[in-house]
Design a protein around this motif. Structure first.
Motif, PDB file in Angstrom:
ATOM      1  N   GLN A  59     -29.999  18.104  73.790  1.00 47.42           N
ATOM      2  CA  GLN A  59     -28.422  17.982  73.936  1.00 47.42           C
ATOM      3  C   GLN A  59     -28.323  18.619  75.507  1.00 47.42           C
ATOM      4  N   PRO A  60     -27.990  17.745  76.566  1.00 53.84           N
ATOM      5  CA  PRO A  60     -28.290  17.745  77.952  1.00 53.84           C
ATOM      6  C   PRO A  60     -26.444  18.476  78.431  1.00 53.84           C
ATOM      7  N   TYR A  61     -25.556  17.779  77.063  1.00 55.09           N
ATOM      8  CA  TYR A  61     -24.457  18.052  78.031  1.00 55.09           C
ATOM      9  C   TYR A  61     -22.922  19.126  76.144  1.00 55.09           C
ATOM     10  N   ILE A  62     -22.366  19.878  76.701  1.00 54.91           N
ATOM     11  CA  ILE A  62     -22.012  20.577  75.921  1.00 54.91           C
ATOM     12  C   ILE A  62     -21.022  18.968  74.451  1.00 54.91           C
ATOM     13  N   PRO A  63     -21.586  19.409  73.165  1.00 54.97           N
ATOM     14  CA  PRO A  63     -21.286  18.834  72.297  1.00 54.97           C
ATOM     15  C   PRO A  63     -19.895  18.832  71.887  1.00 54.97           C
ATOM     16  N   ALA A  64     -19.325  17.498  71.734  1.00 51.89           N
ATOM     17  CA  ALA A  64     -17.758  17.847  70.965  1.00 51.89           C
ATOM     18  C   ALA A  64     -17.057  17.682  71.676  1.00 51.89           C
ATOM     19  N   VAL A  65     -16.888  17.873  72.919  1.00 49.28           N
ATOM     20  CA  VAL A  65     -15.634  17.880  74.116  1.00 49.28           C
ATOM     21  C   VAL A  65     -15.542  16.294  74.669  1.00 49.28           C
ATOM     22  N   ARG A  66     -14.566  16.064  75.531  1.00 51.38           N
ATOM     23  CA  ARG A  66     -15.104  14.871  76.324  1.00 51.38           C
ATOM     24  C   ARG A  66     -15.652  15.016  77.650  1.00 51.38           C
ATOM     25  N   GLY A  67     -16.082  14.150  78.533  1.00 49.13           N
ATOM     26  CA  GLY A  67     -17.228  13.943  79.233  1.00 49.13           C
ATOM     27  C   GLY A  67     -18.746  14.268  78.667  1.00 49.13           C
ATOM     28  N   ARG A  68     -19.410  14.106  80.124  1.00 45.97           N
ATOM     29  CA  ARG A  68     -20.483  14.877  80.066  1.00 45.97           C
ATOM     30  C   ARG A  68     -20.799  15.919  81.171  1.00 45.97           C
ATOM     31  N   CYS A  85     -29.063  25.220  64.916  1.00 44.80           N
ATOM     32  CA  CYS A  85     -30.496  25.397  64.128  1.00 44.80           C
ATOM     33  C   CYS A  85     -30.264  25.872  62.720  1.00 44.80           C
ATOM     34  N   LYS A  86     -29.208  26.858  62.821  1.00 46.57           N
ATOM     35  CA  LYS A  86     -28.582  27.420  61.384  1.00 46.57           C
ATOM     36  C   LYS A  86     -28.604  25.804  60.659  1.00 46.57           C
ATOM     37  N   LYS A  87     -27.373  25.474  61.324  1.00 46.01           N
ATOM     38  CA  LYS A  87     -26.783  24.413  60.262  1.00 46.01           C
ATOM     39  C   LYS A  87     -27.651  23.861  59.593  1.00 46.01           C
ATOM     40  N   LEU A  88     -29.539  22.974  60.841  1.00 46.29           N
ATOM     41  CA  LEU A  88     -29.935  22.320  60.203  1.00 46.29           C
ATOM     42  C   LEU A  88     -30.733  23.817  58.508  1.00 46.29           C
ATOM     43  N   PHE A  89     -31.171  24.379  58.865  1.00 52.64           N
ATOM     44  CA  PHE A  89     -31.379  25.011  58.222  1.00 52.64           C
ATOM     45  C   PHE A  89     -31.877  25.242  56.931  1.00 52.64           C
ATOM     46  N   ASP A  90     -29.881  25.151  56.950  1.00 53.16           N
ATOM     47  CA  ASP A  90     -28.893  25.735  55.400  1.00 53.16           C
ATOM     48  C   ASP A  90     -28.760  23.914  54.429  1.00 53.16           C
ATOM     49  N   GLY A  91     -29.122  22.914  55.779  1.00 57.22           N
ATOM     50  CA  GLY A  91     -29.898  22.087  54.984  1.00 57.22           C
ATOM     51  C   GLY A  91     -27.429  20.600  54.961  1.00 57.22           C
ATOM     52  N   GLU A  92     -27.063  21.214  56.583  1.00 58.44           N
ATOM     53  CA  GLU A  92     -26.331  20.917  56.809  1.00 58.44           C
ATOM     54  C   GLU A  92     -26.731  19.693  57.717  1.00 58.44           C
ATOM     55  N   PRO A  93     -25.504  18.785  58.376  1.00 56.68           N
ATOM     56  CA  PRO A  93     -25.783  18.038  59.560  1.00 56.68           C
ATOM     57  C   PRO A  93     -25.277  18.904  60.796  1.00 56.68           C
ATOM     58  N   PRO A  94     -26.492  18.314  61.728  1.00 59.82           N
ATOM     59  CA  PRO A  94     -26.485  19.495  62.836  1.00 59.82           C
ATOM     60  C   PRO A  94     -25.248  19.261  63.909  1.00 59.82           C
ATOM     61  N   THR A  95     -24.301  18.123  63.177  1.00 63.21           N
ATOM     62  CA  THR A  95     -23.154  17.929  63.973  1.00 63.21           C
ATOM     63  C   THR A  95     -21.990  19.829  64.555  1.00 63.21           C
ATOM     64  N   LEU A  96     -21.053  19.419  65.635  1.00 60.18           N
ATOM     65  CA  LEU A  96     -20.515  20.754  65.770  1.00 60.18           C
ATOM     66  C   LEU A  96     -19.555  19.568  66.093  1.00 60.18           C
ATOM     67  N   SER A  97     -17.935  20.670  65.598  1.00 60.88           N
ATOM     68  CA  SER A  97     -16.568  20.042  65.550  1.00 60.88           C
ATOM     69  C   SER A  97     -16.146  20.874  67.180  1.00 60.88           C
ATOM     70  N   LYS A  98     -15.071  20.160  67.622  1.00 64.65           N
ATOM     71  CA  LYS A  98     -14.236  20.904  68.619  1.00 64.65           C
ATOM     72  C   LYS A  98     -14.210  22.447  68.299  1.00 64.65           C
TER      73      LYS A  98
END
Length: 108
Positions: A59-68, A85-98
Motif C-alpha cells: 500500500q504505497p498510498y493512503i487508502p480510502a482517500v481521493r488521489g494517490r 493486520c488486526k483486521k486480517l487477524f480477526d478475519g475481517e476484510p483488510p479494507t479501511l473506510s474514510k
C-alpha cells in the motif's frame, strides 16, 4: 454511468482482496504470522503486510482517500498498516473506510 476503466480497477481490487483473504487464512497459526513494515515511496511512506515471508499487501498510498497521496510520516503508515493486520487477524476484510483513516490520520 461507470467508466470502463473504473470498472476494471474495481474488479482488480476486488480480486486482490479476495486473494489476500484466501491466502491469509492460515497466517495466524504456526510460524506464519502477520507483520507490517513501512516502506519509503516517492513523496513519503507506504506499508507492506506480510504473512510469513509472503507479501500480501503493498500500500504505497493512503487508502480510502481521493488521489494517490503517500503517508507523510513513518508512524502514520505503520499505524494504518497495523490496523489492516488486526483486521486480517480477526478475519475481517483488510479494507479501511474514510472514517477509519480520518481517525488514524486526523491532521491529514
Amino acid at each position: 454511468m461507470i467508466k470502463l476503466k473504473h470498472l476494471f480497477i474495481m474488479i482488480g481490487v476486488s480480486s486482490m482482496l479476495a486473494a489476500c483473504l484466501f491466502s491469509c487464512s492460515g497466517c495466524s497459526s504456526g510460524s506464519d504470522e502477520l507483520k507490517c513494515r513501512v516502506v519509503e515511496v516517492e513523496g513519503g511512506y507506504g506499508y507492506l503486510v506480510f504473512c510469513g515471508n509472503d507479501t500480501l499487501i503493498y500500500q504505497p498510498y493512503i487508502p480510502a482517500v481521493r488521489g494517490r497521496k503517500p503517508f507523510s510520516t513513518k508512524e502514520d503508515a505503520l499505524n494504518t498498516g497495523k490496523l489492516v493486520c488486526k483486521k486480517l487477524f480477526d478475519g475481517e476484510p483488510p479494507t479501511l473506510s474514510k472514517e477509519e483513516v480520518n481517525r488514524l490520520l486526523p491532521n491529514r
